[in-house]
Scaffold this active site. Sequence first.
Site, mmCIF file in Angstrom:
data_model
loop_
_atom_site.group_PDB
_atom_site.id
_atom_site.type_symbol
_atom_site.label_atom_id
_atom_site.label_comp_id
_atom_site.label_asym_id
_atom_site.label_seq_id
_atom_site.Cartn_x
_atom_site.Cartn_y
_atom_site.Cartn_z
ATOM 1 N N GLY A 1 -36.916 -8.753 -25.345
ATOM 2 C CA GLY A 1 -38.088 -8.348 -26.323
ATOM 3 C C GLY A 1 -38.480 -9.440 -27.106
ATOM 4 N N ASP A 2 -37.577 -9.963 -27.857
ATOM 5 C CA ASP A 2 -37.951 -11.284 -28.621
ATOM 6 C C ASP A 2 -38.933 -12.319 -27.987
ATOM 7 O OD1 ASP A 2 -36.515 -9.868 -30.716
ATOM 8 O OD2 ASP A 2 -34.883 -11.361 -30.490
ATOM 9 N N THR A 3 -38.516 -12.527 -26.536
ATOM 10 C CA THR A 3 -39.373 -13.365 -25.958
ATOM 11 C C THR A 3 -40.664 -13.149 -25.816
ATOM 12 O OG1 THR A 3 -37.231 -14.429 -24.901
ATOM 13 C CG2 THR A 3 -39.492 -14.965 -23.920
#
Length: 612
Positions: free
Chosen positions: A71-73
Amino acid sequence: MLGRDLGQGAGRAETVVAAREEVLTVTGARNAVVTLDRNGTVLLEDTTALASDVHRTRATPASEQQASGAGDTFCAAASVALAVGTPVREAVSFAQAAADVVVREAGTSVCTAEALVASVSAPAETVVDHDQLADAVEEARRAGRRIVFTNGCFDVVHRGHTTYLRQASELGDLLVVALNDDDSVRRLKGPERPINTAEDRAGVLAALACVDLVTVFATDTPIPLIERIRPDVYVKGGDYSPRDAQRDRGGPRARWRGRDGRLRRRALHECCRPPDPRDRGGQRQGGGQRHGTGRCDADRPRRDRSRGTMTRGARWSGEWGRPADTAPGGSAQVDVDVLIPTVGRTAELAATLAGLAAQTDVAFRLVLSDQSEAGDVAERPAIAAMTRILEAQGRPVTLLTHPERRGLAEHRQFLLDHAAADAVLFLDDDVWLEPGSVQRMLDALRSLDTGFVGSAVQGLSYLEDRRPHETEPFTLWDGPVVPEVVRRGMPGFDRWSLHNAANLVHVAAELDVEPGGWLPYRVAWVGACAMYDRSALEAVGGFRFWESLPSGHAGEDVVAQWLVMERFGGVGIVPSGAVHLEAPTTVTDRSVDAPDVVFAHEARHEQQHQEH
């Protein structure tokens, strides 16, 4: 954020799409991306008009240990792409590709530029032989990907094919399309086929973004290939029956085209079991149900064992004696209200109701309004018998009397005022419908997102009467259905001749439409059998223009459809499946043509414009 459970599987994306306006309102954003872990993402845009135009991405499945940081990526990659001016759809796809790189690595990792370039630049070998397919499927399965399989000739690929394949791809993570080779197509469709070679057909399918792998097979059925790769989901179109599922058994799950243009699910291992070696003459040695005699349990509507409730199709005769506690009847469960105005007909109406009773794959309610002098149509033996059959099937039946005759437009408005379903089918009392016709119309109405869909009635006494000059205006819709204006003397009005005699039967015979399929075409209007999006019909006033008409009129359906078409669009579908019983009309006073009255102000305005 929405305060409700999205459920599991591909249906989550549909729930998100349905909540587009709510999501955009709550977030205050112009565009919003909803992440659905292994189901990828859904991009909700304020410019999206059709559900079919929603942009989705699909994720590479990974174990929970490998999903960390995805998700962060995704957020970081999307931010970078948008910062340099990348269009939003491309930015979301770019971000998904970056997240896919991360989940391939064990533990927490980062997506380097080199890894991302290598991932998106890797050549895709889409058209493969059976050995390559087996290796690719096995590798995908080890990665936790869900394998979807479908097959067919795909000789002349049209919009129905591409919609079907796109929907199929949403049922899993890897879509495999198995293509009949040229010899097997000839065996199935005749010596003049295929029109396109297997190499060309495979190339076209491989170019579709929703298709992951294409292979060619030489047998008449895909059984050997299915048994070899054992897909998780086996998808076929509306012409595919449970008997075919039993024949093509291989252990996967089968899904059929269903409501909302989606694909309904049936589990082969539950409803179409292969013969059991322990069976003798269909009866197991230890007793129990018969499953191995070639009979397919899916030939009848099944109960949903997880809830103990009825499916949404018609109840079969083995269930008529049970209480219809949850029959597909309540207003919340009905997909279509079938509205029939009638006066003075018994035999024709009975045939019409018999056609409705054969529509076993869609939830509908019958609303019948009688304008006969005695108001006793529903009490006549043939009609009473047919309404009892419909009720035994779990169909709600509403019987009305409306003795004051103010014209057919007023009668149609009276029926519309009693409708509650999202879709309403205005059906004349002298029309027989082929089984599956109502579901096809509903599929078309929803998947095309249009104001109405018509199945033009055909007179089969004219089967030998070919009229090429009248079918010349026939034109299929190419692309989304858009609003258009049709009036007498304007382009498009000449399409009225398409529905004379048996013209549409002859047109259908020249088209390559598989059984159970349909194609949309442009119409001037469609009489006797037209399904409306109720909200669209009511938005243009329904049939309330009846107040401006004398009781002796005709063409009220033309007015309603022209009003709907110019705001929401409208189509006919072919093949039609609607047969006119060719009985004399009961509307004997047709002295006024409704369009001439309702649209008279337009004619006056045009005349004044020309004078000035």
